[in-house]
Design an enzyme around this catalytic site. Structure first.
Site, PDB file in Angstrom:
ATOM      1  N   TYR A  71       0.830  -1.206   0.000  1.00 16.19           N
ATOM      2  CA  TYR A  71       0.000   0.000   0.000  1.00 16.19           C
ATOM      3  C   TYR A  71       0.864   1.255   0.000  1.00 16.19           C
ATOM      4  CZ  TYR A  71      -3.812   3.173   1.108  1.00 16.19           C
ATOM      5  OH  TYR A  71      -4.725   4.191   1.054  1.00 16.19           O
ATOM      6  N   PHE A 123      -7.171  21.190 -24.366  1.00 22.15           N
ATOM      7  CA  PHE A 123      -7.770  19.916 -24.761  1.00 22.15           C
ATOM      8  C   PHE A 123      -9.159  19.847 -24.123  1.00 22.15           C
ATOM      9  CE2 PHE A 123      -8.388  15.297 -24.153  1.00 22.15           C
ATOM     10  CZ  PHE A 123      -8.534  14.995 -25.478  1.00 22.15           C
ATOM     11  N   ASP A 124     -10.024  18.935 -24.598  1.00 26.07           N
ATOM     12  CA  ASP A 124     -11.417  18.952 -24.099  1.00 26.07           C
ATOM     13  C   ASP A 124     -11.494  18.797 -22.584  1.00 26.07           C
ATOM     14  OD1 ASP A 124     -10.841  16.208 -24.063  1.00 26.07           O
ATOM     15  OD2 ASP A 124     -12.689  15.578 -25.039  1.00 26.07           O
ATOM     16  N   ASP A 214       1.024  20.785 -20.468  1.00 22.66           N
ATOM     17  CA  ASP A 214       0.140  19.631 -20.582  1.00 22.66           C
ATOM     18  C   ASP A 214       0.903  18.736 -21.562  1.00 22.66           C
ATOM     19  OD1 ASP A 214      -1.849  17.818 -20.999  1.00 22.66           O
ATOM     20  OD2 ASP A 214      -3.363  19.241 -21.679  1.00 22.66           O
ATOM     21  N   ALA A 216       1.305  15.382 -22.491  1.00 21.32           N
ATOM     22  CA  ALA A 216       1.006  13.991 -22.866  1.00 21.32           C
ATOM     23  C   ALA A 216       1.906  13.490 -24.001  1.00 21.32           C
ATOM     24  CB  ALA A 216      -0.463  13.887 -23.271  1.00 21.32           C
ATOM     25  N   LYS A 257      -0.220   8.385 -23.352  1.00 20.19           N
ATOM     26  CA  LYS A 257       0.283   8.677 -24.706  1.00 20.19           C
ATOM     27  C   LYS A 257       1.783   8.350 -24.731  1.00 20.19           C
ATOM     28  CE  LYS A 257      -3.596  11.251 -24.360  1.00 20.19           C
ATOM     29  NZ  LYS A 257      -4.418  11.296 -23.141  1.00 20.19           N
ATOM     30  N   HIS A 449     -19.738  14.968 -26.000  1.00 16.40           N
ATOM     31  CA  HIS A 449     -19.468  13.961 -27.037  1.00 16.40           C
ATOM     32  C   HIS A 449     -19.426  12.539 -26.499  1.00 16.40           C
ATOM     33  CE1 HIS A 449     -15.803  15.853 -25.508  1.00 16.40           C
ATOM     34  NE2 HIS A 449     -15.160  14.724 -25.694  1.00 16.40           N
TER      35      HIS A 449
HETATM   36  C1  LIG Z   1      -3.358  17.091 -24.406  1.00 15.40           C
HETATM   37  C2  LIG Z   1      -4.164  16.236 -23.480  1.00 15.40           C
HETATM   38  N1  LIG Z   1      -4.332  16.605 -22.211  1.00 15.40           N
HETATM   39  C3  LIG Z   1      -5.037  15.867 -21.348  1.00 15.40           C
HETATM   40  C4  LIG Z   1      -5.640  14.693 -21.735  1.00 15.40           C
HETATM   41  C5  LIG Z   1      -6.468  13.922 -20.746  1.00 15.40           C
HETATM   42  O1  LIG Z   1      -5.850  12.749 -20.383  1.00 15.40           O
HETATM   43  P1  LIG Z   1      -6.633  11.459 -19.883  1.00 15.40           P
HETATM   44  O2  LIG Z   1      -7.451  10.959 -21.027  1.00 15.40           O
HETATM   45  O3  LIG Z   1      -5.554  10.517 -19.474  1.00 15.40           O
HETATM   46  O4  LIG Z   1      -7.492  11.858 -18.749  1.00 15.40           O
HETATM   47  C6  LIG Z   1      -5.495  14.263 -23.053  1.00 15.40           C
HETATM   48  C7  LIG Z   1      -6.136  13.007 -23.493  1.00 15.40           C
HETATM   49  O5  LIG Z   1      -6.246  12.686 -24.644  1.00 15.40           O
HETATM   50  C8  LIG Z   1      -4.743  15.053 -23.960  1.00 15.40           C
HETATM   51  O6  LIG Z   1      -4.577  14.718 -25.240  1.00 15.40           O
END
Ligand SMILES: Cc1ncc(COP(=O)(O)O)c(C=O)c1O
Length: 464
Positions: A71, A123-124, A214, A216, A257, A449
Site C-alpha cells: 500500500y 484539450f477537451d 500539458d 502527454a 500517450k 461527445h
Molecule cells: C493534451 C491532453 N491533455 C489531457 C488529456 C487527458 O488525459 P486522460 O485521457 O488521461 O485523462 C489528453 C487526453 O487525450 C490530452 O490529449
C-alpha cells in the site's frame, strides 16, 4: 517518402474483425451515431484515440511482474520518481490514474471563480475541468495555425504577443496559470518550438504567472524540435526534453500517450507548498501518495515506457507512419491539417463536406461514414466537442475547424491497416455530397461527445 519499417517485431497478436456492412449499419444506429457507444469488437481499425491504446513492450511487461503491491512506499514508486526526475527534472511527482485527474487536482487548488486559464489550445478535458471549477479557458494559438494549408513547422505555438496583451488587459492576479499543450492535440497534434516555449516563459515571468505543460506527447514534441528547429539536430531527445521542461514550473501528464502505457499519469512540480496541497487532495480522491490510483506494476510500466519513448528510432518511425497516412489522404485529394502532426491525421471535414454547415456537424458526418464504409472508428474534433459560449455575450461560437481526428495508436497498426483507411476515405469521396449532418437527441453540459445521442438529419440508406 523513404522506405521505413517498424523498429520492433510483433510477438503477440490480437484478432480483429470487419463485420458486414449491414451489421455495421445496425451497430451505428444502435449506438445513436455516437462512436463512443460502439463495442470495440465491432470496430475493425480503431483510430478513436492514441490514448491508452498503445502496445507495451516485452520490457514493460517484464516490469509488470516486478510490481510491488504494498500500500505504501512500494519500490516501483521509487523507480517512477527517479525516472521522472531524470527525464523532466522537477522535484516532486504525484502519480494519478490519468491526465484529467491531474487537471482536476490542480484546478481545484488554484482556480477561483472568474479566473482565466490560458493555453495555446485547451484539450477537451482541460477546458471542461477549468469551466467546472468556475474558470474561463482562453486559447491563444499562433496566427500560422489559422491557415490549415500553411506548412509552418510549429503550428502548436502560443501567440506570445496576444498573451502579453491579454495579461495586461485582464491583470495577472486573475490568471493563476498559463499552459502549453505539447504537442497541441486539438489543433492537429502540432508541436511547439523551443523558441516559443522560451518566449512564453519570458512573458509570464514579467507577471509572475507560472507556466505549466500539458505534456502527454512531450517526446513527439521533442522529436519535432530535433528535426525542424535550428540548433537541435545534434541533441538527444532527452537533452531536448530537459531543456523544454527547464522553462516550466510544473507539468501535467497523461502517461497514456508518450508514457506508452494503457493507464496512468502524474503531476510534476517544484513548489513544495502546492505539492502538499495537491497531495492531500489526491489522497482524498485517488489513493495514497505513493500509488495515486495505480497499481505498483503500472508505475513500473510508466517508468520503463517513458525511457522507451525517448528512443529516436521509435519516434522517427512513429512520426513517419502518421505522415504516411496523411500523405495517402492528400494524394486522394482529402484536405488535412498540414503538416501532419505527431499522433494523428486531422481531416478538415468542413472543407471536405462544404454542404454540411458547422451546426450540423460535418465532422460527425464523416466519422459515421468511416464506420459505415470500413469499420473505422475516428473522432470528431469540431463543434460537437468545442462549441462554446462567449463568456460576456453568451453567444454560441462554433469550433475554429470542423475536424475528424484519425489518431494512430502507438506500436499497434501496420501501414496495411492505414491503407485500408485511406482507401475507404477515397470511396467516401465518391459519394460525399450525399452525406447528411446530425442534431442532438440528448446532450450534457460538459464533455457532451462522450454520452450524446444523435439523430441523422436526412437518414442515409445502408448503401449510399
Ligand atoms: C493534451 C491532453 N491533455 C489531457 C488529456 C487527458 O488525459 P486522460 O485521457 O488521461 O485523462 C489528453 C487526453 O487525450 C490530452 O490529449
Amino acid at each position: 517518402m523513404d522506405h521505413f519499417a517498424e523498429p520492433y517485431r510483433i510477438k503477440v497478436v490480437e484478432p480483429i474483425n470487419l463485420i458486414s456492412r449491414e451489421e455495421r449499419e445496425q451497430k451505428i444506429r444502435e449506438a445513436y451515431f455516437n462512436i463512443f457507444n460502439l463495442k470495440s469488437r465491432d470496430v475493425f481499425v480503431d483510430l478513436l484515440t492514441d490514448s491508452g491504446t498503445g502496445a507495451m513492450s516485452d520490457n514493460q511487461w517484464a516490469g509488470m511482474m516486478l510490481g510491488d503491491e504494498a500500500y505504501a512506499q512500494c519500490r516501483n514508486y521509487e523507480n517512477f520518481v527517479e525516472t521522472l526526475r531524470d527525464v523532466f527534472g522537477f522535484e516532486f511527482f504525484i502519480p494519478v490514474h490519468q491526465g484529467r485527474v491531474a487537471e482536476n487536482l490542480l484546478f481545484s487548488t488554484i482556480v477561483k471563480k472568474g479566473d482565466y486559464i490560458i493555453n495555446n489550445t485547451h484539450f477537451d478535458t482541460t477546458r471542461a475541468n477549468t469551466l467546472h471549477k468556475g474558470g474561463i479557458p482562453i486559447d491563444l494559438i499562433c496566427k500560422e495555425s489559422k491557415d490549415p494549408h500553411s506548412d509552418f513547422p510549429f503550428k502548436g505555438n502560443m501567440d506570445v504577443e496576444a498573451l502579453e496583451d491579454f495579461i495586461r488587459e485582464k491583470g495577472a492576479e486573475k490568471i493563476p496559470a498559463c499552459f502549453l499543450t505539447i504537442t497541441n492535440n486539438s489543433t492537429g497534434g502540432q508541436p511547439v518550438s523551443m523558441a516559443n516555449i522560451k518566449a512564453t516563459k519570458m512573458v509570464l515571468d514579467k507577471f509572475d504567472i507560472p507556466l505549466y505543460f500539458d505534456c502527454a506527447r512531450f517526446a513527439e514534441n521533442a522529436f519535432f524540435i530535433k528535426t525542424k528547429e535550428k540548433g537541435y539536430a545534434e541533441k538527444s531527445i532527452k537533452e531536448i526534453t530537459r531543456e523544454m521542461f527547464s522553462y516550466a514550473d510544473g507539468a501535467l501528464m497523461s502517461a497514456k500517450k508518450d508514457g506508452l502505457v494503457n493507464m496512468g499519469g502524474f503531476i510534476g512540480i517544484n513548489d513544495a507548498e502546492l505539492e502538499q496541497k495537491l497531495t492531500n487532495l489526491m489522497i482524498l480522491i485517488e489513493g495514497f501518495r505513493t500509488y495515486g490510483g495505480l497499481a505498483g506494476r503500472d508505475l513500473e510500466a510508466i517508468a520503463r515506457g517513458i525511457y522507451e519513448a525517448l528512443d529516436e528510432r521509435y519516434l522517427e518511425f512513429r512520426t513517419k507512419q502518421v505522415k504516411f497516412l496523411g500523405d495517402e489522404l492528400m494524394k486522394r485529394g482529402v484536405p488535412i491539417i498540414e503538416p501532419t502532426g505527431g499522433h494523428a491525421v486531422f481531416i478538415n471535414a468542413g472543407e471536405f463536406l462544404p454542404h454540411i454547415p458547422p451546426g450540423e456537424f460535418p465532422g460527425q458526418a464523416l466519422v459515421v461514414a468511416l464506420y459505415r464504409e470500413g469499420g473505422i472508428r475516428s473522432c470528431e474534433i469540431g463543434s460537437i466537442m468545442f462549441e462554446s459560449e462567449d463568456p460576456t455575450s453568451g453567444e454560441k461560437k462554433y469550433a475554429p475547424y470542423e475536424l475528424v481526428r484519425l489518431a494512430v495508436p502507438r506500436r499497434v497498426y501496420t501501414n496495411a491497416h492505414l491503407m485500408h483507411v485511406a482507401l475507404c476515405i477515397e470511396k467516401i469521396a465518391g459519394y460525399k455530397d450525399k452525406l447528411s449532418g446530425f442534431d442532438f437527441e440528448y446532450e450534457t453540459k460538459y464533455l457532451r461527445h462522450f454520452t450524446m445521442r444523435l439523430r441523422e438529419i436526412k437518414p442515409v440508406t445502408a448503401k449510399v
